[in-house]
Design a protein around this motif. Structure first.
Motif, PDB file in Angstrom:
ATOM      1  N   ILE A   1      -7.244  -7.473   0.273  1.00  0.00           N
ATOM      2  CA  ILE A   1      -7.399  -8.767  -0.309  1.00  0.00           C
ATOM      3  C   ILE A   1      -6.572  -8.536  -1.686  1.00  0.00           C
ATOM      4  O   ILE A   1      -5.862  -9.471  -2.117  1.00  0.00           O
ATOM      5  CB  ILE A   1      -8.656  -9.286  -0.413  1.00  0.00           C
ATOM      6  N   ASP A   2      -7.063  -7.605  -2.438  1.00  0.00           N
ATOM      7  CA  ASP A   2      -6.340  -7.558  -3.831  1.00  0.00           C
ATOM      8  C   ASP A   2      -4.696  -7.189  -3.746  1.00  0.00           C
ATOM      9  O   ASP A   2      -4.155  -7.596  -4.362  1.00  0.00           O
ATOM     10  CB  ASP A   2      -6.744  -6.153  -4.572  1.00  0.00           C
ATOM     11  N   LEU A   3      -4.615  -6.378  -2.649  1.00  0.00           N
ATOM     12  CA  LEU A   3      -2.981  -6.118  -2.318  1.00  0.00           C
ATOM     13  C   LEU A   3      -2.337  -7.498  -1.963  1.00  0.00           C
ATOM     14  O   LEU A   3      -1.104  -7.730  -2.371  1.00  0.00           O
ATOM     15  CB  LEU A   3      -2.767  -5.325  -1.191  1.00  0.00           C
ATOM     16  N   LEU A   4      -3.022  -8.409  -1.115  1.00  0.00           N
ATOM     17  CA  LEU A   4      -2.582  -9.484  -0.896  1.00  0.00           C
ATOM     18  C   LEU A   4      -2.115 -10.590  -2.265  1.00  0.00           C
ATOM     19  O   LEU A   4      -1.138 -11.335  -2.287  1.00  0.00           O
ATOM     20  CB  LEU A   4      -3.429 -10.372  -0.106  1.00  0.00           C
ATOM     21  N   ASN A   5      -3.127 -10.409  -3.135  1.00  0.00           N
ATOM     22  CA  ASN A   5      -3.183 -11.277  -4.510  1.00  0.00           C
ATOM     23  C   ASN A   5      -1.790 -10.678  -5.210  1.00  0.00           C
ATOM     24  O   ASN A   5      -1.225 -11.370  -5.771  1.00  0.00           O
ATOM     25  CB  ASN A   5      -4.348 -11.178  -5.104  1.00  0.00           C
ATOM     26  N   ILE A   6      -1.760  -9.305  -5.192  1.00  0.00           N
ATOM     27  CA  ILE A   6      -0.656  -8.790  -5.879  1.00  0.00           C
ATOM     28  C   ILE A   6       0.737  -9.101  -5.322  1.00  0.00           C
ATOM     29  O   ILE A   6       1.610  -9.535  -5.989  1.00  0.00           O
ATOM     30  CB  ILE A   6      -0.779  -7.228  -5.992  1.00  0.00           C
ATOM     31  N   GLU A   7       0.915  -9.248  -4.225  1.00  0.00           N
ATOM     32  CA  GLU A   7       2.040  -9.488  -3.337  1.00  0.00           C
ATOM     33  C   GLU A   7       2.333 -11.013  -3.675  1.00  0.00           C
ATOM     34  O   GLU A   7       3.625 -11.242  -3.972  1.00  0.00           O
ATOM     35  CB  GLU A   7       1.800  -9.374  -1.962  1.00  0.00           C
ATOM     36  N   MET A   8       1.343 -11.859  -3.592  1.00  0.00           N
ATOM     37  CA  MET A   8       1.820 -13.211  -3.810  1.00  0.00           C
ATOM     38  C   MET A   8       2.151 -13.366  -5.421  1.00  0.00           C
ATOM     39  O   MET A   8       2.968 -14.004  -5.647  1.00  0.00           O
ATOM     40  CB  MET A   8       0.544 -14.117  -3.687  1.00  0.00           C
ATOM     41  N   PHE A   9       1.339 -12.790  -6.293  1.00  0.00           N
ATOM     42  CA  PHE A   9       1.862 -12.866  -7.629  1.00  0.00           C
ATOM     43  C   PHE A   9       3.337 -12.259  -7.923  1.00  0.00           C
ATOM     44  O   PHE A   9       4.277 -12.758  -8.665  1.00  0.00           O
ATOM     45  CB  PHE A   9       0.924 -12.057  -8.483  1.00  0.00           C
ATOM     46  N   ALA A  10       3.577 -11.160  -7.110  1.00  0.00           N
ATOM     47  CA  ALA A  10       4.815 -10.614  -7.350  1.00  0.00           C
ATOM     48  C   ALA A  10       6.028 -11.369  -6.717  1.00  0.00           C
ATOM     49  O   ALA A  10       7.051 -11.514  -7.404  1.00  0.00           O
ATOM     50  CB  ALA A  10       5.086  -9.184  -6.686  1.00  0.00           C
TER      51      ALA A  10
ATOM     52  N   ASN B   1       0.909  -1.235  -0.076  1.00  0.00           N
ATOM     53  CA  ASN B   1       0.148   0.000   0.062  1.00  0.00           C
ATOM     54  C   ASN B   1       0.845   1.462  -0.031  1.00  0.00           C
ATOM     55  O   ASN B   1       1.772   1.414   0.994  1.00  0.00           O
ATOM     56  CB  ASN B   1      -0.846   0.071   1.396  1.00  0.00           C
ATOM     57  N   ARG B   2       0.719   2.157  -1.183  1.00  0.00           N
ATOM     58  CA  ARG B   2       1.571   3.247  -0.994  1.00  0.00           C
ATOM     59  C   ARG B   2       1.476   3.958  -0.015  1.00  0.00           C
ATOM     60  O   ARG B   2       2.373   5.061   0.388  1.00  0.00           O
ATOM     61  CB  ARG B   2       1.321   3.810  -2.310  1.00  0.00           C
ATOM     62  N   LYS B   3       0.190   4.556   0.580  1.00  0.00           N
ATOM     63  CA  LYS B   3      -0.025   5.248   1.735  1.00  0.00           C
ATOM     64  C   LYS B   3       0.903   4.804   2.928  1.00  0.00           C
ATOM     65  O   LYS B   3       1.188   5.787   3.700  1.00  0.00           O
ATOM     66  CB  LYS B   3      -1.593   5.238   2.059  1.00  0.00           C
ATOM     67  N   GLU B   4       1.187   3.751   3.068  1.00  0.00           N
ATOM     68  CA  GLU B   4       1.846   3.360   4.273  1.00  0.00           C
ATOM     69  C   GLU B   4       3.577   3.683   4.018  1.00  0.00           C
ATOM     70  O   GLU B   4       4.326   3.046   5.076  1.00  0.00           O
ATOM     71  CB  GLU B   4       1.696   1.701   4.582  1.00  0.00           C
ATOM     72  N   LEU B   5       3.857   3.960   2.805  1.00  0.00           N
ATOM     73  CA  LEU B   5       5.322   4.556   2.488  1.00  0.00           C
ATOM     74  C   LEU B   5       5.793   5.587   3.400  1.00  0.00           C
ATOM     75  O   LEU B   5       4.995   6.737   3.226  1.00  0.00           O
ATOM     76  CB  LEU B   5       5.644   4.275   1.002  1.00  0.00           C
TER      77      LEU B   5
END
Length: 506
Positions: free
Chosen positions: A258-267, A218-222
Motif C-alpha cells: 500500500i505504501d509503495l502504491l502511494n509512492i508510485e502515484m506521487f511519483a 520494490n527493489r527486491k523485484e529488480l
C-alpha cells in the motif's frame, strides 16, 4: 437670476434637467442631501427639460467611449445646442470635469462640476426611471447591464494584438511550478529513501529519480531483465548497473504494497508536473516570439517575460527609462540603500541574464547599465512596431557582445547610429520581400481564376457584341494614333494609313 441645468449621461441616452432656485438650494446643502432620498421633494427641485435616447447599442458604446476619454460626441453636441438656452447667466452641471471643459470649448456654455452638482446628479441617478416618462426601473437596469458588458468587452479587445497578459500569467505559473516540483521532489526522495536509500547518491536529478521510483517500486523485484529499462531512463549503462547492484545489497527497510502504491502515484504526479513545465516553457517561448521578439532575442524569453510581468505590461515596460529597467526587481534594496545612505543596487532582474555573469567584477555595473539601455530600446520597438521581427534584437545582442569584448580586450565597437541604420535597411528589405510574396500570391490566384474560367469552373459573363465605329469615332481614333503610339508598339502611325481611311470615309 442665474439658471442651473444639469446634464446626466445614462445608458439609455442623455438627459438635461433644470434645477429650480439653485442659489437658495446651494445655501441649504444639508436639506438637499436629505431630499435626494424622497422623490416628491426631489421632483419639486429638479424638472426634466429634454431627453435624447440612443438609437442603437453601437451608438451608445461610441458615445460612452468618447465621454470616458473627455471628448464631446456629436450626438451630445447637437442635443445640448438645441436644449440648453444660450444666455449669459446659464450654468451647466456636469459630473466629469474633462467633459465639462470640452463642452465649454465647443459650445461656449459655462460648466461646473462642484457645489451642489454632485448631489443633484446623485438624486437624478437614483430617480432617473421615475423622472423620464415611459421608463421603468427594469428597463433602466437592462440598458445599464447591456452597455456595461459591451463597454468592458471593448476595453478587453483593445489589447487583443498585444497579448502580454498571457506572458505574465505563464511566467508566474512557471515560477510556481519550479517551487512545487522542487518541494515534491524533496518529499519523494525522503519518502522512497526509507526503502532504497542508495538511489539518492547514484541519481541526483529530481526528474530521473521520480521516473526510477515509478519503475523500480520494490527493489527486491529488480533483476537483469529490467536493466534495459533502467538504461533508457538513466541514459548510462554504468549507472544502470550500479542501481542494480545497490538494490541487491541495500540497507533500506521493507515496505508494504500500500505504501509503495502511494509512492508510485506521487511519483507519477511529479513526473506529469515536470512534463507540463516543459510544455509551458515552450509555450512561453512561442508567445515571447510573437509579442516581444527583439526583447526575447536580446536577453532570453524568461528574463524578458519577468521584466514584462514586473512592469505590468509591455507598454508599461516601454515607457520606463533605462535606469528604471536596470534596477527593476531590486526596489527593496534601492529604498534600503536610500534610507541608510548606502550603495544603491547595480541590477535587479537583469542579473539572471548571461551577460552579467560573463562580465568581470569591475564591469558588472557598466554592462548592466548598457544592457538596460538596450532592453529599453528593444521593448519600445516591440511595443510600437507594426511588423514584428527580431532583426533589431539580433543587432542589439551583437552590440552587447561587442561591449563585453571592449571591456576585456579594448576593441572599439561600432557606433550605435551605424548599427541602427543597418537594422533599418534590413527591416525595409524584409518588408519589400513580404510585399513581393503577396503580389506573387495574388497573381497565382488570378491565374487560377483564369484557368477556372477556361475550364468552365467559373461562370463566364456573356461577351458583348462589338459596336461598329461611326465616322466621328474613326476620326478620333486616327487622331489618337497620330499623336501617340500605335497599338502594336512600333511608334506613331504613318500618314499613309490616314489617307486610306479618309478615302474610305469619303
Amino acid at each position: 437670476m442665474a439658471k442651473l441645468f444639469v446634464l446626466f449621461e445614462h445608458a439609455a441616452g442623455y438627459g438635461v434637467f433644470k434645477v429650480e432656485e439653485f442659489e437658495e438650494i446651494g445655501m441649504m446643502l444639508p436639506q438637499l442631501e436629505s431630499s435626494v432620498n424622497d422623490l416628491s421633494k426631489f421632483n419639486s427641485i429638479v424638472k426634466l427639460v429634454g431627453f435624447s435616447p440612443f438609437k442603437t447599442a453601437v451608438a451608445a458604446l461610441e458615445n460612452v467611449n468618447a465621454i470616458s476619454e473627455g471628448i464631446l460626441p456629436e450626438d451630445l453636441h447637437q442635443f445640448l445646442d438645441v436644449t440648453v438656452p444660450k444666455k449669459k447667466k446659464v450654468t451647466l452641471g456636469v459630473s466629469d470635469p474633462k467633459l465639462a471643459a470640452a463642452i465649454t470649448e465647443a459650445l461656449g456654455i459655462q460648466c461646473s462640476h462642484i457645489g451642489i452638482v454632485p448631489e443633484v446628479v446623485r438624486g437624478i441617478r437614483k430617480h432617473f426611471h421615475s423622472l423620464v416618462k415611459g421608463f421603468t426601473l427594469k428597463s433602466s437596469g437592462i440598458a445599464q447591464l447591456g452597455l456595461g458588458h459591451s463597454y468592458s468587452r471593448a476595453k478587453i479587445k483593445f489589447n487583443v494584438h498585444r497579448v502580454d497578459n498571457m506572458i505574465i500569467q505563464s511566467i508566474a505559473l512557471l515560477d510556481q511550478l519550479d517551487k512545487d516540483i522542487n518541494t515534491f521532489s524533496m518529499r519523494i526522495r525522503e519518502w522512497y529513501s526509507y526503502h532504497f536509500p542508495e538511489l539518492v547518491k547514484i541519481v541526483p536529478e529530481n526528474y530521473v529519480f521520480a521516473k526510477l521510483t515509478k519503475l523500480i517500486k520494490n527493489r527486491k523485484e529488480l533483476n537483469e531483465e529490467s536493466l534495459e529499462e533502467l538504461e533508457k531512463i538513466v541514459m548510462d549503462s554504468g549507472k544502470a548497473q550500479a542501481i542494480l547492484d545497490a538494490s541487491r545489497s541495500s540497507m533500506g527497510m521493507d515496505i508494504s504494497p500500500i505504501d509503495l502504491l502511494n509512492i508510485e502515484m506521487f511519483a507519477s504526479r511529479v513526473i506529469s508536473l515536470a512534463d507540463y513545465r516543459k510544455q509551458l516553457a515552450e509555450y512561453l517561448r512561442t508567445k515571447m516570439t510573437d509579442v516581444a521578439p527583439n526583447l526575447k532575442t536580446l536577453i532570453g524569453e524568461q528574463v524578458g517575460a519577468r521584466l514584462i510581468a514586473h512592469a505590468g505590461s509591455l507598454t508599461n515596460l516601454a515607457k520606463y527609462p533605462a535606469s528604471t529597467i536596470q534596477i527593476l526587481g531590486a526596489e527593496k534594496a534601492l529604498f534600503r540603500a536610500l534610507k541608510t545612505k548606502g550603495n544603491t543596487p547595480k541590477y535587479g532582474l537583469l542579473f539572471h541574464s548571461t551577460y552579467i555573469g560573463r562580465a568581470g567584477t569591475k564591469n558588472k555595473g557598466r554592462i548592466s547599465r548598457y544592457l538596460a539601455n538596450k532592453c529599453s530600446i528593444a521593448s519600445r520597438i516591440d511595443c510600437f512596431t507594426e511588423v514584428p521581427n527580431q532583426i533589431f534584437g539580433e543587432k542589439l545582442k551583437q552590440q552587447v557582445e561587442d561591449r563585453l569584448k571592449f571591456y576585456e580586450t579594448g576593441d572599439v565597437p561600432k557606433k550605435n547610429i551605424d548599427v541602427m541604420k543597418e537594422a533599418i535597411e534590413e527591416v525595409s528589405q524584409l518588408v519589400l520581400s513580404d510585399k513581393k510574396k503577396k503580389k506573387k500570391k495574388r497573381t497565382a490566384s488570378e491565374a487560377f481564376n483564369d484557368s477556372g474560367q477556361s475550364n468552365g469552373l467559373v461562370k463566364q459573363e456573356p461577351k458583348k457584341k462589338k459596336k461598329k465605329h461611326s465616322v466621328s469615332e474613326a476620326v478620333t481614333d486616327d487622331s489618337i494614333q497620330e499623336n501617340g503610339k500605335a497599338d502594336n508598339g512600333e511608334g506613331p502611325a504613318t500618314p499613309k494609313k490616314k489617307k486610306k481611311k479618309n478615302k474610305t470615309v469619303s
